[in-house]
Design a protein around this motif. Sequence first.
Motif, PDB file in Angstrom:
ATOM      1  N   ILE A 140       3.535   6.143  -5.474  1.00 16.93           N
ATOM      2  CA  ILE A 140       3.103   6.225  -6.784  1.00 16.93           C
ATOM      3  C   ILE A 140       2.026   7.556  -7.048  1.00 16.93           C
ATOM      4  CG2 ILE A 140       2.098   5.053  -9.071  1.00 16.93           C
ATOM      5  CD1 ILE A 140       3.003   2.511  -7.875  1.00 16.93           C
ATOM      6  N   GLU A 141       1.107   7.300  -6.349  1.00 18.25           N
ATOM      7  CA  GLU A 141      -0.129   8.354  -6.626  1.00 18.25           C
ATOM      8  C   GLU A 141       0.442   9.931  -6.306  1.00 18.25           C
ATOM      9  OE1 GLU A 141      -4.821   9.128  -4.714  1.00 18.25           O
ATOM     10  OE2 GLU A 141      -3.498   7.427  -3.774  1.00 18.25           O
ATOM     11  N   ILE A 142       1.188   9.841  -5.073  1.00 17.26           N
ATOM     12  CA  ILE A 142       1.420  11.334  -4.799  1.00 17.26           C
ATOM     13  C   ILE A 142       2.540  11.799  -5.754  1.00 17.26           C
ATOM     14  CG2 ILE A 142       3.070  10.697  -2.869  1.00 17.26           C
ATOM     15  CD1 ILE A 142       1.080  13.786  -2.996  1.00 17.26           C
ATOM     16  N   GLN A 143       3.391  10.877  -6.076  1.00 14.77           N
ATOM     17  CA  GLN A 143       4.465  11.363  -7.202  1.00 14.77           C
ATOM     18  C   GLN A 143       4.045  11.719  -8.508  1.00 14.77           C
ATOM     19  OE1 GLN A 143       8.541   9.548  -7.413  1.00 14.77           O
ATOM     20  NE2 GLN A 143       7.605   8.446  -9.172  1.00 14.77           N
ATOM     21  N   ALA A 144       3.088  11.077  -8.892  1.00 18.34           N
ATOM     22  CA  ALA A 144       2.407  11.212 -10.055  1.00 18.34           C
ATOM     23  C   ALA A 144       1.597  12.845 -10.026  1.00 18.34           C
ATOM     24  CB  ALA A 144       1.336  10.395 -10.500  1.00 18.34           C
ATOM     25  N   PHE A 145       0.953  12.834  -8.921  1.00 16.44           N
ATOM     26  CA  PHE A 145       0.298  14.391  -8.617  1.00 16.44           C
ATOM     27  C   PHE A 145       1.429  15.388  -8.736  1.00 16.44           C
ATOM     28  CE2 PHE A 145      -0.627  17.779  -5.639  1.00 16.44           C
ATOM     29  CZ  PHE A 145      -1.947  18.064  -6.081  1.00 16.44           C
ATOM     30  N   LEU A 146       2.703  15.132  -7.897  1.00 16.81           N
ATOM     31  CA  LEU A 146       3.529  16.252  -7.947  1.00 16.81           C
ATOM     32  C   LEU A 146       4.383  16.389  -9.396  1.00 16.81           C
ATOM     33  CD1 LEU A 146       5.054  15.218  -4.444  1.00 16.81           C
ATOM     34  CD2 LEU A 146       3.373  16.984  -4.859  1.00 16.81           C
ATOM     35  N   LYS A 147       4.541  15.155  -9.805  1.00 16.82           N
ATOM     36  CA  LYS A 147       5.228  15.550 -11.108  1.00 16.82           C
ATOM     37  C   LYS A 147       4.335  16.015 -12.377  1.00 16.82           C
ATOM     38  CE  LYS A 147       8.722  11.468 -11.847  1.00 16.82           C
ATOM     39  NZ  LYS A 147       8.787  10.264 -12.534  1.00 16.82           N
ATOM     40  N   SER A 148       3.135  15.964 -12.030  1.00 15.88           N
ATOM     41  CA  SER A 148       2.099  16.562 -13.188  1.00 15.88           C
ATOM     42  C   SER A 148       2.150  18.098 -13.031  1.00 15.88           C
ATOM     43  CB  SER A 148       0.768  15.971 -12.943  1.00 15.88           C
ATOM     44  OG  SER A 148       0.188  16.511 -11.750  1.00 15.88           O
TER      45      SER A 148
ATOM     46  N   PRO B 225       0.637  -1.351   0.078  1.00 12.86           N
ATOM     47  CA  PRO B 225       0.106   0.105   0.009  1.00 12.86           C
ATOM     48  C   PRO B 225       0.802   1.296  -0.228  1.00 12.86           C
ATOM     49  CG  PRO B 225      -0.813  -1.586   1.695  1.00 12.86           C
ATOM     50  CD  PRO B 225       0.679  -2.143   1.035  1.00 12.86           C
ATOM     51  N   GLN B 226       1.979   1.188   0.700  1.00 15.80           N
ATOM     52  CA  GLN B 226       2.864   2.452   0.662  1.00 15.80           C
ATOM     53  C   GLN B 226       3.453   2.636  -0.736  1.00 15.80           C
ATOM     54  OE1 GLN B 226       2.997  -0.115   3.093  1.00 15.80           O
ATOM     55  NE2 GLN B 226       2.011   1.003   4.615  1.00 15.80           N
ATOM     56  N   ILE B 227       3.644   1.618  -1.372  1.00 16.22           N
ATOM     57  CA  ILE B 227       4.304   1.895  -2.812  1.00 16.22           C
ATOM     58  C   ILE B 227       3.113   2.386  -3.475  1.00 16.22           C
ATOM     59  CG2 ILE B 227       5.112   0.972  -4.909  1.00 16.22           C
ATOM     60  CD1 ILE B 227       6.993  -0.824  -2.927  1.00 16.22           C
TER      61      ILE B 227
ATOM     62  N   GLU C 297      -3.725  11.883   3.263  1.00 14.29           N
ATOM     63  CA  GLU C 297      -3.558  10.409   2.941  1.00 14.29           C
ATOM     64  C   GLU C 297      -3.933  10.206   1.559  1.00 14.29           C
ATOM     65  OE1 GLU C 297      -7.907   8.881   4.308  1.00 14.29           O
ATOM     66  OE2 GLU C 297      -6.406   8.753   6.015  1.00 14.29           O
ATOM     67  N   ALA C 298      -3.155   9.284   1.008  1.00 14.52           N
ATOM     68  CA  ALA C 298      -3.658   8.760  -0.281  1.00 14.52           C
ATOM     69  C   ALA C 298      -4.922   8.127  -0.453  1.00 14.52           C
ATOM     70  CB  ALA C 298      -2.362   7.441  -0.697  1.00 14.52           C
ATOM     71  N   SER C 299      -5.571   7.748  -1.626  1.00 15.64           N
ATOM     72  CA  SER C 299      -6.824   7.243  -1.759  1.00 15.64           C
ATOM     73  C   SER C 299      -6.663   6.063  -1.046  1.00 15.64           C
ATOM     74  CB  SER C 299      -7.186   7.255  -3.268  1.00 15.64           C
ATOM     75  OG  SER C 299      -6.082   6.344  -4.023  1.00 15.64           O
ATOM     76  N   ASN C 300      -5.670   5.499  -0.940  1.00 13.54           N
ATOM     77  CA  ASN C 300      -5.726   4.125  -0.200  1.00 13.54           C
ATOM     78  C   ASN C 300      -5.752   4.007   1.286  1.00 13.54           C
ATOM     79  OD1 ASN C 300      -3.224   4.435   0.119  1.00 13.54           O
ATOM     80  ND2 ASN C 300      -2.436   2.622  -1.003  1.00 13.54           N
ATOM     81  N   GLY C 301      -5.590   5.289   1.802  1.00 16.05           N
ATOM     82  CA  GLY C 301      -5.674   5.595   3.256  1.00 16.05           C
ATOM     83  C   GLY C 301      -4.491   5.605   3.814  1.00 16.05           C
ATOM     84  N   VAL C 302      -3.189   5.315   3.004  1.00 19.89           N
ATOM     85  CA  VAL C 302      -1.827   5.441   3.551  1.00 19.89           C
ATOM     86  C   VAL C 302      -1.593   6.868   3.824  1.00 19.89           C
ATOM     87  CG1 VAL C 302       0.492   5.222   3.000  1.00 19.89           C
ATOM     88  CG2 VAL C 302      -0.940   3.407   2.374  1.00 19.89           C
ATOM     89  N   PRO C 303      -0.863   7.099   5.158  1.00 25.54           N
ATOM     90  CA  PRO C 303      -0.777   8.512   5.412  1.00 25.54           C
ATOM     91  C   PRO C 303       0.598   9.031   4.518  1.00 25.54           C
ATOM     92  CG  PRO C 303      -0.782   7.065   7.373  1.00 25.54           C
ATOM     93  CD  PRO C 303      -0.909   6.139   6.114  1.00 25.54           C
ATOM     94  N   LEU C 304       0.020  10.380   4.148  1.00 24.93           N
ATOM     95  CA  LEU C 304       1.295  11.145   3.641  1.00 24.93           C
ATOM     96  C   LEU C 304       1.658  12.279   4.394  1.00 24.93           C
ATOM     97  CD1 LEU C 304      -0.602  11.194   0.141  1.00 24.93           C
ATOM     98  CD2 LEU C 304       1.263   9.797   0.679  1.00 24.93           C
ATOM     99  N   ASP C 305       2.946  12.248   5.062  1.00 25.38           N
ATOM    100  CA  ASP C 305       3.393  13.321   5.566  1.00 25.38           C
ATOM    101  C   ASP C 305       4.286  14.240   4.592  1.00 25.38           C
ATOM    102  OD1 ASP C 305       2.247  12.170   7.714  1.00 25.38           O
ATOM    103  OD2 ASP C 305       4.087  11.705   8.645  1.00 25.38           O
ATOM    104  N   ILE C 306       3.759  15.429   4.262  1.00 25.69           N
ATOM    105  CA  ILE C 306       4.492  16.356   3.171  1.00 25.69           C
ATOM    106  C   ILE C 306       5.114  17.500   4.034  1.00 25.69           C
ATOM    107  CG2 ILE C 306       4.189  17.471   1.213  1.00 25.69           C
ATOM    108  CD1 ILE C 306       1.588  15.785   0.806  1.00 25.69           C
TER     109      ILE C 306
END
Length: 192
Positions: free
Chosen positions: A9-17, A3-5, A84-93
């Motif tokens: 992937i989700e947050i990286q795609a967002f930031l890269k876009s 789930p962390q990977i 948090e990502a769409s799968n519920g994994v916490p994101l600390d930015i």
Amino acid sequence: MSPQINAAIEIQAFLKSRGWRYCIIGGMAVLRWGDVRATLDVDLSLLVELGQEKEYIDAILATFTSRIDDARRFAIENRVLLAEASNGVPLDISLAALPFEERMIERASEFEFTAGVKLVTTSAEDLVTLKAFAGRDQDWVDLKGIIIRQGNALDWQLIEKELLLLCKALDNPEPLNRLRETRTRLSSPPPA
């Protein structure tokens, strides 16, 4: 995939876009450079110029769910956005702005965590610097694993230069002193 990977992937795609500059730090970077360990979240450092925080925070919160009430205010005051990502994994930015953080993001590189999945992580040297400066118990466990696994591949001159600047900023030499002691202890042969 973990789930962390998937969250990374989700947050990286967002930031890269958006063309934003960032790198993964914390437990996922430790997986690249140190010992395998469990991590429950994805920690990132996102370069955000002072005064531009609201623009970045609002864009992230328009896509990702906040983990706390008034996450926007908390992020502005503490420079950490808890989402948090769409799968519920916490994101600390972490909203990076220090010269060290900018250099760290510049030195970051891609690493293939699993077939076809490349994530941008901090360098081993910058991870050592971050961990020594933070100085929590888990940070020192992680540090030992990185030092043992990376050995002579680490650029100790860079680590000491960057950590010294951070220590001077807070007038606290302890992180650098402790790192030097840890390095010496790990590189010394065990007593006979």
